[in-house]
Design a protein around this motif. Structure first.
Motif, PDB file in Angstrom:
ATOM      1  N   PHE A  35       0.862  -1.183   0.000  1.00 23.83           N
ATOM      2  CA  PHE A  35       0.000   0.000   0.000  1.00 23.83           C
ATOM      3  C   PHE A  35       0.900   1.235   0.000  1.00 23.83           C
ATOM      4  N   THR A  36       0.284   2.397  -0.157  1.00 18.62           N
ATOM      5  CA  THR A  36       1.046   3.649  -0.140  1.00 18.62           C
ATOM      6  C   THR A  36       0.799   4.390   1.175  1.00 18.62           C
ATOM      7  N   GLU A  37       1.859   5.070   1.654  1.00 17.36           N
ATOM      8  CA  GLU A  37       1.763   5.793   2.918  1.00 17.36           C
ATOM      9  C   GLU A  37       2.847   6.866   2.962  1.00 17.36           C
ATOM     10  N   ASN A  38       2.443   8.096   3.218  1.00 15.34           N
ATOM     11  CA  ASN A  38       3.401   9.219   3.350  1.00 15.34           C
ATOM     12  C   ASN A  38       4.351   9.305   2.153  1.00 15.34           C
ATOM     13  N   ASN A  39       3.762   9.217   0.957  1.00 14.51           N
ATOM     14  CA  ASN A  39       4.529   9.334  -0.293  1.00 14.51           C
ATOM     15  C   ASN A  39       5.541   8.204  -0.455  1.00 14.51           C
ATOM     16  N   ASN A  40       5.240   7.052   0.146  1.00 17.42           N
ATOM     17  CA  ASN A  40       6.090   5.868   0.020  1.00 17.42           C
ATOM     18  C   ASN A  40       5.246   4.668  -0.345  1.00 17.42           C
ATOM     19  N   ALA A  41       5.887   3.724  -1.033  1.00 24.28           N
ATOM     20  CA  ALA A  41       5.270   2.419  -1.255  1.00 24.28           C
ATOM     21  C   ALA A  41       5.739   1.507  -0.143  1.00 24.28           C
ATOM     22  N   VAL A  42       4.795   0.838   0.530  1.00 26.89           N
ATOM     23  CA  VAL A  42       5.122  -0.019   1.671  1.00 26.89           C
ATOM     24  C   VAL A  42       4.722  -1.452   1.325  1.00 26.89           C
ATOM     25  N   PHE A  43       5.712  -2.366   1.346  1.00 24.36           N
ATOM     26  CA  PHE A  43       5.472  -3.781   1.049  1.00 24.36           C
ATOM     27  C   PHE A  43       5.788  -4.583   2.307  1.00 24.36           C
ATOM     28  N   ILE A  44       4.797  -5.352   2.783  1.00 17.96           N
ATOM     29  CA  ILE A  44       4.955  -6.108   4.025  1.00 17.96           C
ATOM     30  C   ILE A  44       4.706  -7.591   3.744  1.00 17.96           C
ATOM     31  N   VAL A  45       5.668  -8.423   4.151  1.00 14.37           N
ATOM     32  CA  VAL A  45       5.514  -9.885   4.079  1.00 14.37           C
ATOM     33  C   VAL A  45       5.532 -10.400   5.514  1.00 14.37           C
ATOM     34  N   LYS A  46       4.468 -11.100   5.883  1.00 10.83           N
ATOM     35  CA  LYS A  46       4.348 -11.581   7.251  1.00 10.83           C
ATOM     36  C   LYS A  46       4.075 -13.076   7.257  1.00 10.83           C
ATOM     37  N   ASP A  47       4.917 -13.817   7.982  1.00  9.90           N
ATOM     38  CA  ASP A  47       4.682 -15.257   8.129  1.00  9.90           C
ATOM     39  C   ASP A  47       4.404 -15.572   9.590  1.00  9.90           C
ATOM     40  N   PHE A  48       3.986 -16.808   9.845  1.00 13.74           N
ATOM     41  CA  PHE A  48       3.654 -17.230  11.201  1.00 13.74           C
ATOM     42  C   PHE A  48       4.460 -18.476  11.553  1.00 13.74           C
ATOM     43  N   GLY A  49       5.762 -18.391  11.201  1.00 13.53           N
ATOM     44  CA  GLY A  49       6.644 -19.536  11.376  1.00 13.53           C
ATOM     45  C   GLY A  49       7.442 -19.519  12.649  1.00 13.53           C
ATOM     46  N   ILE A  50       8.719 -19.929  12.529  1.00  9.85           N
ATOM     47  CA  ILE A  50       9.554 -20.129  13.721  1.00  9.85           C
ATOM     48  C   ILE A  50      10.060 -18.819  14.313  1.00  9.85           C
ATOM     49  N   GLY A  51      10.015 -17.734  13.552  1.00  6.42           N
ATOM     50  CA  GLY A  51      10.464 -16.440  14.060  1.00  6.42           C
ATOM     51  C   GLY A  51      11.977 -16.375  14.265  1.00  6.42           C
ATOM     52  N   ILE A  52      12.435 -15.248  14.796  1.00  9.23           N
ATOM     53  CA  ILE A  52      13.863 -15.027  15.032  1.00  9.23           C
ATOM     54  C   ILE A  52      14.071 -14.727  16.512  1.00  9.23           C
ATOM     55  N   PRO A  53      14.997 -15.412  17.173  1.00  3.24           N
ATOM     56  CA  PRO A  53      15.268 -15.109  18.589  1.00  3.24           C
ATOM     57  C   PRO A  53      15.698 -13.652  18.771  1.00  3.24           C
TER      58      PRO A  53
END
Length: 463
Positions: A385-403
């Motif tokens: 989506f666009t926000e504050n004159n920027n393109a914002v790309f978000i990838v979210k998973d529900f895996g093992i995560g990072i410590p």
């Protein structure tokens, strides 16, 4: 507290301490001067009174050795008060006269007054005492070598104390002005002193970012020597890193050629030897490992090109929406093979200034990580989506995560999280993606919770 602020505080503290010491010494000197001046004036006044008293004794009978009431009246009728109130006492310490009637509230009680002021003078001593801003000066009156009475001069210090108070006010005002001047001067000096230190700090920060621009600091002091040492260190680092990059580039090229042959022959053998399960399994494993090594070599070469500033970028007006849709569509097969679903929510017709090939590489890296570190049967959210004159790309998973302890190192080369054992990867994908996004004047932000998943946010300026 910054070094420059420390310098200013140090100069100001030194100035205040110096002024306190000088002020205390000056005030002590003024008090001593006041005491000596008052004592000198009272001594002079008493000498004048004694001269007059001697004249009075000349007209008295020779047998008379002390001041009597008649003599006291004669003295009182002609004696001025001078700078203080004058009192005459006989040998029995009775008050004979007070020539000038001044109401003085004594600081001493009658018995104490006789003990500390009158009796010592009667014995021949000179008394100079100060109490409650009043000076008591008593001396014996001598006639023909014998004590004839006591002369007391009482002097109030109000006038001289007021004078010293004015002097103290002037000194205090001067001290404040001096402190202000010290602050102004220290700001200027600290600015001159801190400037080369800031340059050294900026240089070391550039070195940390592998920018080995030489520091020009023409000084003959310790800072000049330090700048020369830092420049020398930078030159050595630059040469060392250059040789390291060249070695990686050369070895990668040398490995890539036979690796391509191994991969090609393994594919050929796999097609030729069909039907033998054991042979097929061995060739499949060989083909997989060859592909993994080929990817590692490609990523090493990519890093080497960026490090040597040979990585070319061709920036054009790019439909980011279409680029993401096409790339996600290509990655859906890999996600499906791992029983994962990618859920894209892409805003249409969002344009950025980008190198499409490099941007696809970043998106593939991010989605590939999400697929590798997700649990089977899960969902991967991909939103733009666009926000504050920027393109914002978000990838979210529900895996093992990072410590949590690994988060600070996720963009380091070859670094892999402590919970990523058993999952294939080189530890170069995020490092390369970060370099590419920085070249696009963008930013990658990563949030993660172990065993809950990871969210990667890419922010890029719009056209």
């Amino acid at each position: 507290m910054k070094f420059r602020t420390r310098l200013i505080v140090f100069y100001l503290a030194a100035a205040i301490v110096s002024m306190v010491i000088i002020g205390a010494a000056a005030w002590g000197s003024l008090e001593l001067y006041k005491k000596k001046t008052v004592e000198s004036q009272l001594t002079d006044q008493s000498n004048l009174i004694f001269a007059y008293i001697r004249q009075v004794f000349l007209f008295q009978k020779a047998s008379q050795t002390e001041i009597n009431p008649d003599s006291a009246k004669i003295i009182a009728g002609n004696l001025s008060s001078g700078i203080g109130q004058v009192e005459l006492y006989g040998k029995s310490l009775q008050l004979l006269c007070n020539p000038v009637e001044i109401e003085e509230e004594s600081s001493y009680k009658p018995d104490e007054y006789k003990k500390v002021i009158l009796k010592p003078a009667l014995k021949g001593d000179k008394v100079f005492l100060t109490k409650n801003r009043v000076v008591y000066y008593s001396v014996p009156i001598i006639n023909n070598g014998k004590t004839a009475g006591v002369l007391v001069i009482i002097y109030r210090l109000n006038l001289i104390n007021e004078y010293l108070k004015n002097v103290l006010s002037i000194l205090f005002t001067g001290a404040i002005a001096f402190c202000i001047l010290i602050v102004i001067i220290s700001i200027y000096i600290s600015k001159k002193m801190v400037k080369p230190i800031n340059q050294l700090v900026e240089t070391t920060e550039r070195y940390a970012k592998r920018d080995f621009t030489v520091l020009e600091l023409n000084r003959n002091d310790e800072l000049g020597k330090l700048s020369k040492s830092i420049n020398s260190m930078g030159s050595q680092l630059y040469e060392y890193i250059g040789r390291q990059k060249q070695f990686i580039s050369n070895i990668s090229h040398e490995i890539r050629t036979p690796l391509t042959a191994i991969k090609g022959y393994s594919e050929f053998l796999y097609d030729e030897i069909a039907g033998d399960p054991d042979t097929e399994a061995a060739l499949t494993h060989l083909k997989s490992e060859a592909g993994r090594l080929e990817k590692l070599v490609s990523e090493l070469l990519e890093l080497a090109r960026h490090d040597s500033f040979q990585g070319s970028f061709v920036f054009v007006k790019t439909n980011f929406s279409n680029l993401l849709k096409d790339t996600i569509e290509k990655m859906e097969n890999k996600a499906a093979a791992n029983k994962l679903t990618i859920d894209p929510r892409i805003s249409p017709d969002v344009f950025i200034n980008a190198d499409p090939e490099k941007m696809v590489q970043v998106v593939v890296n991010i989605l590939d990580n999400a697929i590798k570190y997700s649990h089977r049967g899960g969902i991967i959210d991909a939103e733009m989506f666009t926000e504050n004159n920027n393109a914002v790309f978000i990838v979210k998973d529900f895996g093992i995560g990072i410590p949590k302890e690994d988060m600070k190192n996720i963009f380091e080369r070859f670094y892999r999280a402590s919970n990523a054992n058993g999952i294939t990867g080189t530890g170069l994908g995020l490092a390369i993606s970060n370099i590419i996004i920085e070249k696009h004047k963008g930013e990658i932000r990563i949030e993660s919770n172990e065993n809950k998943g990871t969210s990667v946010k890419i922010v890029l300026p719009l056209m």
